[in-house]
Design a protein around this motif. Structure first.
Motif, PDB file in Angstrom:
ATOM      1  N   UNK A  39      25.203  18.013 101.193  1.00  0.00           N
ATOM      2  CA  UNK A  39      24.750  19.143  99.881  1.00  0.00           C
ATOM      3  C   UNK A  39      25.782  18.679  98.866  1.00  0.00           C
ATOM      4  N   UNK A  40      24.921  18.458  97.926  1.00  0.00           N
ATOM      5  CA  UNK A  40      25.430  18.812  96.291  1.00  0.00           C
ATOM      6  C   UNK A  40      26.025  17.288  96.426  1.00  0.00           C
ATOM      7  N   UNK A  41      25.719  16.671  97.242  1.00  0.00           N
ATOM      8  CA  UNK A  41      26.356  15.232  96.325  1.00  0.00           C
ATOM      9  C   UNK A  41      25.882  14.674  94.831  1.00  0.00           C
ATOM     10  N   UNK A  42      24.758  14.565  95.680  1.00  0.00           N
ATOM     11  CA  UNK A  42      23.771  14.267  94.368  1.00  0.00           C
ATOM     12  C   UNK A  42      22.396  12.693  94.526  1.00  0.00           C
ATOM     13  N   UNK A  43      22.485  13.092  95.190  1.00  0.00           N
ATOM     14  CA  UNK A  43      21.568  12.176  96.636  1.00  0.00           C
ATOM     15  C   UNK A  43      19.859  12.513  95.713  1.00  0.00           C
ATOM     16  N   UNK A  44      19.743  13.728  96.707  1.00  0.00           N
ATOM     17  CA  UNK A  44      18.300  14.289  95.737  1.00  0.00           C
ATOM     18  C   UNK A  44      17.434  14.653  94.189  1.00  0.00           C
TER      19      UNK A  44
END
Length: 250
Positions: A39-44
């Motif tokens: 979560x928060x990695x930037x994928x979405x």
């Protein structure tokens, strides 16, 4: 070869926070490409920037060889690229019938023969005509996600952006929806860009994947490389250990 989708050095900033930092990737026509990371990695954020839901401040987005800036998307873009969201409870208007939810994109994009297209869309996702005049609150989570998929497919796109499309569903329903999506990809020759936190899902659905962390791509590899554990980044190994489907047996 012209890529179905290409992102070249895309950056997204929210006030003082750099959410995406010069991300680049390419997806071939008919390929299913995964995006994984915590979560928060930037994928979405990347998926939403491609869809036009987040602005990107720099970089180039190309669809079938045509380059788009953040402000240059025309109606034809949204017919070519459609998105299925994570939450089927939030993505469908509660005061609209399934019929209305499916008519709206057809009218926006100027399709005729509306009745036939709606009947076909519901049939393709495993819902009969009896669902056409129900409201979303009368449907189960799996049925709602089938309607969301039908709504995305009804304008005959070439590319589907999938943002964790099964994570809000019961485990017993997840496999049904994933199998439906894979069948639609084969029948229609679709290209997928799919976000998931679950490496087992990505391994089942995708050909290649990009591992993201802190708004950047850590590495890109094939699913076969993932299965053989031929990875170069320690972060990818940590994800593999954390993902239940890839935990080493002691």
């Amino acid at each position: 070869m012209t890529h179905a989708l290409a992102v070249d050095r895309m950056s997204v900033r929210f006030e003082d926070f750099l959410a995406l930092n010069e991300v680049s990737l390419t997806v071939a026509p008919g390929e299913s490409f995964g995006l994984v990371g915590e979560s928060g990695s930037g994928k979405s954020t990347l998926l939403r920037a491609i869809a036009g839901l987040n602005a990107f401040e720099s970089g180039i987005l190309s669809i079938d060889g045509r380059a788009y800036s953040d402000a240059s998307r025309a109606k034809s873009f949204y017919r070519t690229v459609q998105m299925v969201f994570q939450d089927p409870y939030g993505s469908l208007h509660p005061r609209q019938t399934v019929d209305r939810l499916l008519i709206e994109p057809l009218l926006i994009h100027g399709f005729d023969d509306v009745d036939r297209r709606i009947a076909r869309a519901l049939d393709e996702v495993g819902l009969g005509s009896g669902f056409r005049f129900r409201y979303s609150h009368q449907l189960s989570g799996g049925q709602r996600q089938r309607v969301a998929i039908a709504r995305a497919l009804i304008v005959e796109p070439k590319i589907l952006l999938l943002d964790e499309p099964t994570s809000a569903l019961d485990a017993s329903i997840q496999a049904e929806i994933l199998n439906l999506l894979e069948e639609m990809r084969k029948v229609r020759g679709l290209t997928f860009l799919m976000v998931s936190h679950d490496l087992a899902v990505i391994s089942h659905m995708c050909d290649r994947l990009a591992v993201m962390r802190g708004g950047e791509v850590v590495e890109t590899l094939t699913v076969e490389q993932l299965r053989r554990r031929e990875v170069s980044a320690d972060y990818t190994r940590q994800l593999m250990v954390a993902s239940e489907g890839f935990r080493r047996k002691v």
